[in-house]
Write an enzyme that holds these catalytic residues in place. Sequence first.
Site, PDB file in Angstrom:
ATOM      1  CG  ASN A   9      -1.812   1.190   1.304  1.00 53.83           C
ATOM      2  OD1 ASN A   9      -1.898   1.969   0.351  1.00 53.83           O
ATOM      3  ND2 ASN A   9      -2.481   1.372   2.440  1.00 53.83           N
ATOM      4  CD1 TRP A  10       3.674   0.999  -2.872  1.00 52.07           C
ATOM      5  CD2 TRP A  10       3.776   2.246  -4.739  1.00 52.07           C
ATOM      6  NE1 TRP A  10       4.459   0.331  -3.774  1.00 52.07           N
ATOM      7  CE2 TRP A  10       4.546   1.068  -4.926  1.00 52.07           C
ATOM      8  CE3 TRP A  10       3.690   3.166  -5.778  1.00 52.07           C
ATOM      9  CZ2 TRP A  10       5.221   0.807  -6.124  1.00 52.07           C
ATOM     10  CZ3 TRP A  10       4.363   2.910  -6.970  1.00 52.07           C
ATOM     11  CH2 TRP A  10       5.126   1.742  -7.133  1.00 52.07           C
ATOM     12  CB  SER A 215       4.569  -1.711  12.071  1.00 50.86           C
ATOM     13  OG  SER A 215       4.155  -0.374  12.314  1.00 50.86           O
ATOM     14  N   GLY A 236       2.447  -0.986   4.427  1.00 51.80           N
ATOM     15  CA  GLY A 236       2.600   0.418   4.052  1.00 51.80           C
ATOM     16  C   GLY A 236       4.067   0.786   3.919  1.00 51.80           C
ATOM     17  N   GLY A 237       4.628   1.338   4.981  1.00 55.95           N
ATOM     18  CA  GLY A 237       5.991   1.879   4.960  1.00 55.95           C
ATOM     19  C   GLY A 237       7.018   0.953   4.323  1.00 55.95           C
TER      20      GLY A 237
HETATM   21  P1  PGA Z   1       2.289   0.372   7.766  1.00 56.21           P
HETATM   22  O1  PGA Z   1       0.869   0.609   7.049  1.00 56.21           O
HETATM   23  O2  PGA Z   1       2.820  -0.925   7.231  1.00 56.21           O
HETATM   24  O3  PGA Z   1       3.115   1.561   7.373  1.00 56.21           O
HETATM   25  O4  PGA Z   1       2.031   0.313   9.234  1.00 56.21           O
HETATM   26  C1  PGA Z   1      -0.002  -0.453   6.840  1.00 56.21           C
HETATM   27  C2  PGA Z   1      -1.264   0.065   6.206  1.00 56.21           C
HETATM   28  O5  PGA Z   1      -1.692   1.175   6.557  1.00 56.21           O
HETATM   29  O6  PGA Z   1      -1.866  -0.591   5.345  1.00 56.21           O
END
Ligand code: PGA
Length: 253
Positions: A9-10, A215, A236-237
Site C-alpha cells: 500500500n504505497w 508495521s 505500508g511503509g
Molecule cells: P504500515 O501501514 O505498514 O506503514 O504500518 C499499513 C497500512 O496502513 O496498510
Amino acid sequence: MRKQIAAANWKMNKTLSEGKQLLNDILTSIPSLSDHQEVLFSVPFPYLIQANEIVAGKKNIHIAAQNCHHKTSGAFTGEVSVDMLTSIGVAHCIVGHSERREYFAESNAMLADKVNLCLSASITPIFCCGEPLSIREQGSQNNFVEVQLNESLFHLNAEDLKKVVIAYEPIWAIGTGKTASSEQAQEMHAHIRAVIASKYGNDLANDVSVLYGGSVKASNAKEIFSQPDVDGGLVGGASLIADEFLAVIKALK
Ligand code: PGA
C-alpha cells in the site's frame, strides 16, 4: 491452501518515476510465486494504467487501487468509480482503510456500498478492519471488529463473501513501528474466522484470506505470517523499500 497475499500500500507516496523504479526493482528480484501466492501493488490512481502495463503477464502479480467511490457515477468531483477501475483493467481495490475511515469519514454503511460496487464490477475488495488504541485498551477489540464486519460485509451471500479479502489492521500499529505481537494477530484472525464461520459455516471461513497490516516489515513478516490464521500482509511503509518488500514476499507461506 488459502490464498497467501503480500499487498503493498504505497498510500500518497512516490512520484511516477520513483514508483516505476521501485516496481521494477522489486520485479527484477521477485521469487516465482506458487499458485496459492499473490502479490498486489496498491499504487496511487494516476499510476494505475502504467503500473498495470509493467506487471502484465506476470503470474499472480496484480495492481490494486487504494480506494473507490461508493456511488456508480455522477457529480462527485475528484472521485473514481469502480467502472473506471474495471475499464483500465484493475481488478483489486482496498476498501475502508483506517486512514479513509478517519480522514474521509467513511462509515461502515458507506463501505458496504463500496464492497457491493466492487463485487458487481468483478473487483476483489481488500476490506480493512481494525480497532483504535482506546478500544484495545478497554479489551473490546473483538466486538469492535465484529461490528465492522457485520455492518460492511455480512449482508453478502456466501458466494460473494468468498471473493472478499479481509485485512485486519489495528490502528495503533499502522505507521507507528508498533506491531501487534504474532499472538495478538493470531487471536484476532482466529476471531474473524470464527465470526465468519458462525454466519457462513466453517468451509467458507477457512477459504477467506485474512491479511495482517500494521508495521509489517522484513524483520517481523516471517513470524507474523507463520501464524495459522494469518494469510499474508497489507504493508505500508516497508512496501516503499524494494528489499524490505521483497523480504515480506519471501515470508509468505
Ligand atoms: P504500515 O501501514 O505498514 O506503514 O504500518 C499499513 C497500512 O496502513 O496498510
